[in-house]
Design an enzyme around this catalytic site. Structure first.
Site, PDB file in Angstrom:
ATOM      1  N   SER A 145      -8.643  -8.875  22.427  1.00 53.52           N
ATOM      2  CA  SER A 145      -7.721  -8.325  21.557  1.00 53.52           C
ATOM      3  C   SER A 145      -8.497  -8.057  20.070  1.00 53.52           C
ATOM      4  O   SER A 145     -10.073  -8.267  20.281  1.00 53.52           O
ATOM      5  CB  SER A 145      -6.958  -9.705  21.014  1.00 53.52           C
ATOM      6  OG  SER A 145      -7.382 -10.512  20.287  1.00 53.52           O
ATOM      7  N   LYS A 146      -7.964  -7.643  19.247  1.00 52.58           N
ATOM      8  CA  LYS A 146      -8.484  -7.119  18.118  1.00 52.58           C
ATOM      9  C   LYS A 146      -9.538  -8.009  17.573  1.00 52.58           C
ATOM     10  O   LYS A 146     -10.767  -7.539  17.036  1.00 52.58           O
ATOM     11  CB  LYS A 146      -7.370  -6.792  16.774  1.00 52.58           C
ATOM     12  CG  LYS A 146      -6.735  -5.817  16.998  1.00 52.58           C
ATOM     13  CD  LYS A 146      -7.163  -4.715  15.826  1.00 52.58           C
ATOM     14  CE  LYS A 146      -6.819  -3.093  16.379  1.00 52.58           C
ATOM     15  NZ  LYS A 146      -7.570  -2.720  17.254  1.00 52.58           N
ATOM     16  N   ARG A 147      -9.321  -9.167  17.347  1.00 53.63           N
ATOM     17  CA  ARG A 147     -10.331 -10.283  17.152  1.00 53.63           C
ATOM     18  C   ARG A 147     -11.742 -10.131  17.697  1.00 53.63           C
ATOM     19  O   ARG A 147     -12.826 -10.620  17.142  1.00 53.63           O
ATOM     20  CB  ARG A 147      -9.924 -11.692  16.583  1.00 53.63           C
ATOM     21  CG  ARG A 147      -9.759 -12.401  18.089  1.00 53.63           C
ATOM     22  CD  ARG A 147      -9.070 -13.834  17.663  1.00 53.63           C
ATOM     23  NE  ARG A 147      -8.439 -14.289  19.041  1.00 53.63           N
ATOM     24  CZ  ARG A 147      -9.482 -14.833  19.924  1.00 53.63           C
ATOM     25  NH1 ARG A 147     -10.671 -15.264  19.479  1.00 53.63           N
ATOM     26  NH2 ARG A 147      -8.878 -15.473  21.013  1.00 53.63           N
ATOM     27  N   GLY A 195     -13.308  -7.347  18.333  1.00 56.54           N
ATOM     28  CA  GLY A 195     -13.986  -6.019  17.935  1.00 56.54           C
ATOM     29  C   GLY A 195     -13.227  -5.141  18.627  1.00 56.54           C
ATOM     30  O   GLY A 195     -11.983  -5.179  18.644  1.00 56.54           O
TER      31      GLY A 195
END
Ligand code: GLU
Length: 485
Positions: free
Chosen positions: A252-254, A256
């Site tokens: 996911s986004k976290r 990168g």
């Protein structure tokens, strides 16, 4: 039988690497078997739909090297290729099921359904539809309709028994009907649900193999029940394992960059990302890690897709990207790099293209992405504003350095032919005359001309920076060292 596969993105956000990998597997399967690769846009979730992202999907697919035989932009004989334009097919199939009694109108309100779910949670039962509207009499149904209640259409799912998904990657996966319950196939706004529309459209578009992400495995028994209710032959199913982050959580986004657009902006190359995504989760074909999409076609088959989730590793992607960058044709490299220079505030209008290409070839040896390449090349376009502090301590601290830098500047100013060989000869001569090792000149000169301690070979570097600018930078560095001491 001609193989027909599809990738069916929902345009609800930017295309994600996981989806692109699934699309690539579909593409390879079609090409490997001389079949058709179809794109279908699933835009019926009106709440989440963002039509402007359709172009982003097509762009991302092209960027990694795919083309398609049928789709919203190229058309084809099995259209339309946009799900919202296929509602007549969904309606016809729904009416057929309702007429034959395999589907029924459900008038339950949102509150009633929520209360049912709450009760199920409380009693530790799986939350499935109670069947309240399954056996309504004609009169009861009429009464609820007249109350003005909205209705959905539900498929009658056998209360007992199982549906087995024969998955080409995972083998048989069994689902108990008791856990499924009668599910909604047409929503109260008259739009088909995903499971219904996907089954009707896959059949209506002649799809032979449904290859999609593992997150859809639990939808497949529902789709199979739809096929069966409609008396349609089943396609084959293959569910591709997910991509996990290094901490084994869902990527996911976290973790990168996850969207294709982000990788592109960071200066990754479409071919390299494609190669990486194919390495991820395919059993290796020999030791070769570098291959093009065209080469992958020859070796691909579904039995090479690993059953376990693949773990994403940005370092490996970056490493691969560096290799692609160094192997890239120089004209292509120039074309790919130009927008990165503009974005980094380095205008190129007045720059000689032949010189630019030489600079790119010199700096690409030590970088992995186009964005890094631009930063590594910055001093070819701008005066260095600062010197690497560690380099200053190491290479500018000897007392005679300013003097030596000035002498190098003089030697270069009067050099007959200003090229790498000339610079090399001038530095060698000066080192002999002053009786110092060449390194005593080379390191300070590099730092003075580029501001850095590492980079392309020094003689090429100085030749590319050019006589006038090199001489000016050498003198400026001498001045600055003296001023600071
Ligand atoms: N629209 C679905 C998605 O984007 C497609 C699922 C499928 O391939 O059936 O996840």
């Amino acid at each position: 039988m001609q193989v027909r596969v599809r990738y069916a993105p929902s345009p609800t956000g930017s295309p994600h690497v996981g989806g692109v990998r699934t699309a690539l597997f579909n593409y390879l399967f079609a090409r490997r078997h001389g079949g058709a690769f179809v794109l279908r846009i699933e835009d019926t979730d009106t709440g989440r739909n963002r039509p402007e992202t359709v172009a982003e999907f097509l762009d991302a697919f092209r960027w990694v090297g795919m083309d398609w035989d049928e789709g919203p932009d190229v058309g084809g004989p099995w259209g339309p290729y946009v799900q919202s334009e296929r509602t007549a097919f969904h309606r016809e199939a729904a009416e057929r099921l309702e007429r034959s009694g395999q589907a029924y109108r459900c008038y339950c309100t949102v509150e009633e359904l929520e209360a049912d779910r709450e009760r199920a949670r409380h009693e530790h039962r799986p939350p499935r539809y109670s069947g309240r509207c399954r056996n309504l009499s004609q009169r009861e149904r009429e009464r609820l309709r007249q109350e003005g209640r909205a209705s959905t259409l539900r498929l009658k799912v056998p209360e007992d028994g199982v549906t087995v998904v024969h998955d080409l990657i995972r083998g048989d996966v069994t689902f108990e009907h008791q856990t499924l319950g009668d599910f909604v196939i047409v929503k109260s706004d008259a739009m088909a649900t995903y499971n219904f529309a996907a089954a009707v459209d896959d059949n209506g578009m002649g799809i032979t193999h449904v290859i999609r992400g593992e997150e859809h495995l639990s939808n497949t028994p529902r789709q199979i029940l739809v096929y069966q209710a409609l008396g349609l032959p089943l396609p084959l199913f293959a569910h591709v394992p997910m991509i996990l982050a290094p901490d084994r959580a869902k990527l996911s986004k976290r973790h990168g960059a996850t969207s294709v657009a982000e990788f592109r902006e960071q200066g990754y190359l479409g071919e390299a990302l494609c190669n990486y995504l194919l390495l991820l989760g395919l059993s290796p074909q020999g030791d070769e890690e570098l291959f093009s999409l065209a080469q992958a076609v020859e070796h691909f088959d579904l039995d090479r897709i690993q059953k376990n989730a693949a773990v994403y590793d940005v370092k490996k992607l970056t490493w691969l990207n560096g290799i692609y960058l160094r192997r890239m044709d120089v004209d292509q490299l120039e074309a790919a790099a130009r927008p990165f220079f503009e974005r980094a505030g380095i205008p190129l209008e007045a720059v000689d293209p032949a010189w630019l290409r030489q600079v790119l070839v010199a700096v690409r040896e030590r970088v992995s992405t186009l964005a890094e390449m631009v930063e590594a090349a910055r001093y070819f376009f701008e005066e260095p504003t600062a010197y690497d502090p560690a380099g200053v301590d190491k290479h500018f601290s000897a007392p005679q350095t300013p003097q030596l830098l000035r002498e190098v500047a003089e030697a270069l100013a009067s050099l007959e032919t200003f090229d790498a060989a000339g610079v090399d000869a001038a530095l060698t001569r000066l080192a002999q005359e002053r009786d110092v090792p060449r390194a005593r000149l080379i390191h300070p000169v590099r730092l003075a001309v580029s501001g850095r301690t590492m980079g392309p070979g020094l003689f090429d570097l100085v030749a590319l920076v050019g006589r006038e600018r090199s001489v000016r930078r050498l003198r400026a560095a001498a001045d600055r060292i003296e001023a600071a001491s």
